[in-house]
Design a protein around this motif. Structure first.
Motif, PDB file in Angstrom:
ATOM      1  N   UNK A   1       0.618  -1.449   0.579  1.00  0.00           N
ATOM      2  CA  UNK A   1       0.099  -0.432  -0.174  1.00  0.00           C
ATOM      3  C   UNK A   1       0.976   1.031  -0.561  1.00  0.00           C
ATOM      4  N   UNK A   2       1.855   1.137  -0.896  1.00  0.00           N
ATOM      5  CA  UNK A   2       2.662   2.984  -1.373  1.00  0.00           C
ATOM      6  C   UNK A   2       1.409   3.922  -1.339  1.00  0.00           C
ATOM      7  N   UNK A   3       1.938   5.061  -0.882  1.00  0.00           N
ATOM      8  CA  UNK A   3       1.009   6.376  -0.950  1.00  0.00           C
ATOM      9  C   UNK A   3       0.737   6.577  -2.975  1.00  0.00           C
ATOM     10  N   UNK A   4       1.588   6.282  -3.387  1.00  0.00           N
ATOM     11  CA  UNK A   4       2.192   6.358  -4.840  1.00  0.00           C
ATOM     12  C   UNK A   4       2.142   4.506  -5.427  1.00  0.00           C
ATOM     13  N   UNK A   5       2.689   4.807  -6.953  1.00  0.00           N
ATOM     14  CA  UNK A   5       3.681   4.099  -7.273  1.00  0.00           C
ATOM     15  C   UNK A   5       4.328   2.945  -6.655  1.00  0.00           C
ATOM     16  N   UNK A   6       4.651   2.380  -6.916  1.00  0.00           N
ATOM     17  CA  UNK A   6       5.136   1.213  -6.291  1.00  0.00           C
ATOM     18  C   UNK A   6       6.738   1.176  -6.528  1.00  0.00           C
ATOM     19  N   UNK A   7       6.552   0.580  -8.105  1.00  0.00           N
ATOM     20  CA  UNK A   7       8.302  -0.013  -8.147  1.00  0.00           C
ATOM     21  C   UNK A   7       8.397   1.192  -9.877  1.00  0.00           C
ATOM     22  N   UNK A   8       9.038   1.444 -10.159  1.00  0.00           N
ATOM     23  CA  UNK A   8       9.094   2.132 -11.078  1.00  0.00           C
ATOM     24  C   UNK A   8      10.833   1.702 -11.613  1.00  0.00           C
ATOM     25  N   UNK A   9      11.392   1.247 -12.770  1.00  0.00           N
ATOM     26  CA  UNK A   9      12.635   0.756 -13.511  1.00  0.00           C
ATOM     27  C   UNK A   9      12.599   1.565 -14.511  1.00  0.00           C
ATOM     28  N   UNK A  10      13.646   1.996 -14.635  1.00  0.00           N
ATOM     29  CA  UNK A  10      14.113   3.108 -16.134  1.00  0.00           C
ATOM     30  C   UNK A  10      15.875   2.440 -16.603  1.00  0.00           C
ATOM     31  N   UNK A  11      16.062   1.797 -17.262  1.00  0.00           N
ATOM     32  CA  UNK A  11      17.458   1.650 -17.557  1.00  0.00           C
ATOM     33  C   UNK A  11      16.991   0.705 -18.553  1.00  0.00           C
ATOM     34  N   UNK A  12      18.553  -0.231 -18.274  1.00  0.00           N
ATOM     35  CA  UNK A  12      18.925  -1.705 -18.881  1.00  0.00           C
ATOM     36  C   UNK A  12      19.078  -3.081 -18.181  1.00  0.00           C
ATOM     37  N   UNK A  13      18.737  -3.881 -18.274  1.00  0.00           N
ATOM     38  CA  UNK A  13      18.531  -5.662 -18.574  1.00  0.00           C
ATOM     39  C   UNK A  13      18.991  -5.474 -16.429  1.00  0.00           C
ATOM     40  N   UNK A  14      17.116  -4.553 -16.582  1.00  0.00           N
ATOM     41  CA  UNK A  14      17.132  -5.083 -15.173  1.00  0.00           C
ATOM     42  C   UNK A  14      15.786  -6.105 -14.777  1.00  0.00           C
ATOM     43  N   UNK A  15      16.242  -7.069 -13.250  1.00  0.00           N
ATOM     44  CA  UNK A  15      14.985  -8.183 -13.267  1.00  0.00           C
ATOM     45  C   UNK A  15      14.137  -8.092 -12.730  1.00  0.00           C
ATOM     46  N   UNK A  16      12.689  -7.246 -12.192  1.00  0.00           N
ATOM     47  CA  UNK A  16      12.339  -7.943 -11.035  1.00  0.00           C
ATOM     48  C   UNK A  16      11.998  -9.170 -10.507  1.00  0.00           C
ATOM     49  N   UNK A  17      11.851 -10.167  -9.344  1.00  0.00           N
ATOM     50  CA  UNK A  17      11.104 -11.015  -9.105  1.00  0.00           C
ATOM     51  C   UNK A  17      10.362 -11.396  -8.048  1.00  0.00           C
ATOM     52  N   UNK A  18       9.633 -12.586  -8.494  1.00  0.00           N
ATOM     53  CA  UNK A  18       9.603 -13.312  -7.038  1.00  0.00           C
ATOM     54  C   UNK A  18       9.487 -12.382  -5.973  1.00  0.00           C
ATOM     55  N   UNK A  19       8.393 -11.446  -5.722  1.00  0.00           N
ATOM     56  CA  UNK A  19       8.094 -10.565  -4.812  1.00  0.00           C
ATOM     57  C   UNK A  19       6.049 -10.559  -5.034  1.00  0.00           C
ATOM     58  N   UNK A  20       5.833  -9.531  -4.363  1.00  0.00           N
ATOM     59  CA  UNK A  20       4.302  -9.145  -4.015  1.00  0.00           C
ATOM     60  C   UNK A  20       4.154  -7.578  -3.975  1.00  0.00           C
ATOM     61  N   UNK A  21       3.082  -7.138  -4.718  1.00  0.00           N
ATOM     62  CA  UNK A  21       3.144  -5.944  -4.317  1.00  0.00           C
ATOM     63  C   UNK A  21       2.008  -5.672  -3.817  1.00  0.00           C
TER      64      UNK A  21
END
Ligand code: NAG
Ligand code: NAG
Length: 376
Positions: free
Chosen positions: A163-183
């Motif tokens: 429950x973030x007040x606004x957006x949770x995760x912003x990713x800007x760039x190359x070859x990044x990974x988000x995994x195995x997690x919950x929002x």
């Protein structure tokens, strides 16, 4: 057991200093697990005094900025600029206060390289306190949680975001990974899960419950893969929106596979403004299961904005493979609403089977595979 592990770590440290594992514990830099001392200054201090001087390899897990078990209050924003080759390891619970003056992003990694942000801890945004009764206007600049800005080869995993007040995760760039997690957030707008842009980013095995974007692609993007995504009460897995006022758009080579979407405002959308300029091309959606998704498949050149059709955004080569489940009884299963000057081309459907919807609707779009679409 813990002391045994620590003892072994100390032995390893003595034996092989080159690959030593270094832990910069925020408790040694002013943090108190009392849920009232601000964790922000301690994070900054531990980073500058302990992490930065001790990073000597490119193995991120060799140097930990460590938030141990316990309850911590994060009352100010922290920016890690020019960060490289270390691990923010959150084992504890981090809470945001309600402070109407708090704004920006709580944890920002900027110009960064090879950062691991992992759990098993959690961040509790207390977003509902910033939006009493779901009112998004009371604190319009309320904080966001996590941002990777101009970052490459980073990873975020195993940290749960509430429950973030606004957006949770912003990713800007190359070859990044988000995994195995919950929002897990309130069912209101401006609570985006993962907003991704750049080249060759990857999101897999995540679940998002909120009232806005689930796993979404922003411009510019060249190469993006999402796999095994679960979205509850979200606005779906979308591309866009891109912003108003002639925003240049370049999104290509995107693949989503194995996505489950339920009780959502949309399923799969490409959402543009009529004065966007540029290209969305080579987009593939495989194996979606939808239940009670409003607008299950929706491409709109007129999602928001002033409505004047400048026809300068081209949307082509979008393929939908095996999209099944239910929509809502007042909306089409497939709705394509494209520019007159630059119609959507090669929109291909294979195995689309959606019930509890009204008839498909096509404006300035051609392709194959569903009832009513004109051939190109
Ligand atoms: C920590 O403080 C926050 C913010 O005041 C509060 O919402 C939360 O419930 C507290 N957590 C615990 C475990 O007391
Ligand atoms: C379309 O995107 C896929 C996935 O990124 C890629 O493998 C393929 O080469 C692209 N096709 C074209 C024509 O660029």
């Amino acid at each position: 057991m813990l002391s045994l592990i620590l003892g072994l770590a100390t032995l390893a440290l003595t034996a092989t200093p080159v690959t030593a594992f270094i832990e910069c514990n925020v408790l040694n830099y002013g943090a108190v697990a009392d849920n009232s001392t601000d964790l922000g200054p301690a994070l900054t201090k531990a980073w500058t005094q302990c992490v930065i001087p001790q990073v000597t390899t490119t193995v991120a897990t060799n140097v930990l900025l460590y938030v141990p078990a316990g309850n911590f209050l994060l009352a100010s924003t922290v920016t890690f600029d020019d960060a490289a080759n270390w691990n923010l390891h959150i084992a504890g619970n981090i809470y945001l206060p309600y402070n109407p003056a708090l704004t920006g992003t709580m944890l920002t990694f900027e110009n960064c390289q090879n950062i691991l942000l992992n759990g098993p801890g959690a961040i509790f945004g207390n977003g509902y306190r910033y939006r009493p009764g779901g009112d998004l206007t009371l604190n319009p600049s309320r904080p966001r949680l996590i941002r990777f800005q101009n970052c490459n080869n980073c990873e975020i995993t195993a940290v749960t975001l509430y429950d973030s007040p606004q957006f949770h995760v912003t990713i800007i760039g190359n070859n990044n990974v988000a995994h195995d997690m919950a929002i897990i957030a309130s069912h209101v707008g401006e609570t985006d899960g993962f907003d991704m842009s750049g080249n060759n980013n990857y999101v897999h095995d995540v679940s998002v419950e909120n009232g806005d974007e689930c796993v979404t692609v922003k411009t510019p993007t060249n190469g993006f893969v999402a796999e095994r995504i679960t979205c509850k009460w979200t606005a779906g897995c979308n591309i866009g929106s891109f912003g108003d006022d002639n925003t240049a758009v370049n999104v290509q080579n995107v693949v989503y596979t194995d996505v489950t979407i339920s009780n959502s405002d949309a399923g799969i959308m490409i959402k543009a403004y009529p004065d966007n300029i540029g290209t969305v091309t080579n987009i593939t959606y495989n194996d979606f299961t939808l239940s009670a998704a409003a607008y299950p498949i929706y491409i709109s050149a007129f999602w928001a904005g002033n409505g004047v059709d400048t026809g300068k955004l081209s949307i082509t080569d979008v393929t939908f493979n095996s999209i099944v489940g239910t929509g809502t009884p007042t909306r089409p299963a497939v709705l394509l609403d494209c520019n007159a000057a630059t119609p959507c081309k090669n929109i291909v459907f294979n195995g689309v089977s959606l019930t509890n919807t009204i008839s498909n609707k096509f404006t300035n779009a051609c392709g194959s595979g569903v009832t009513g679409i004109p051939a190109c």
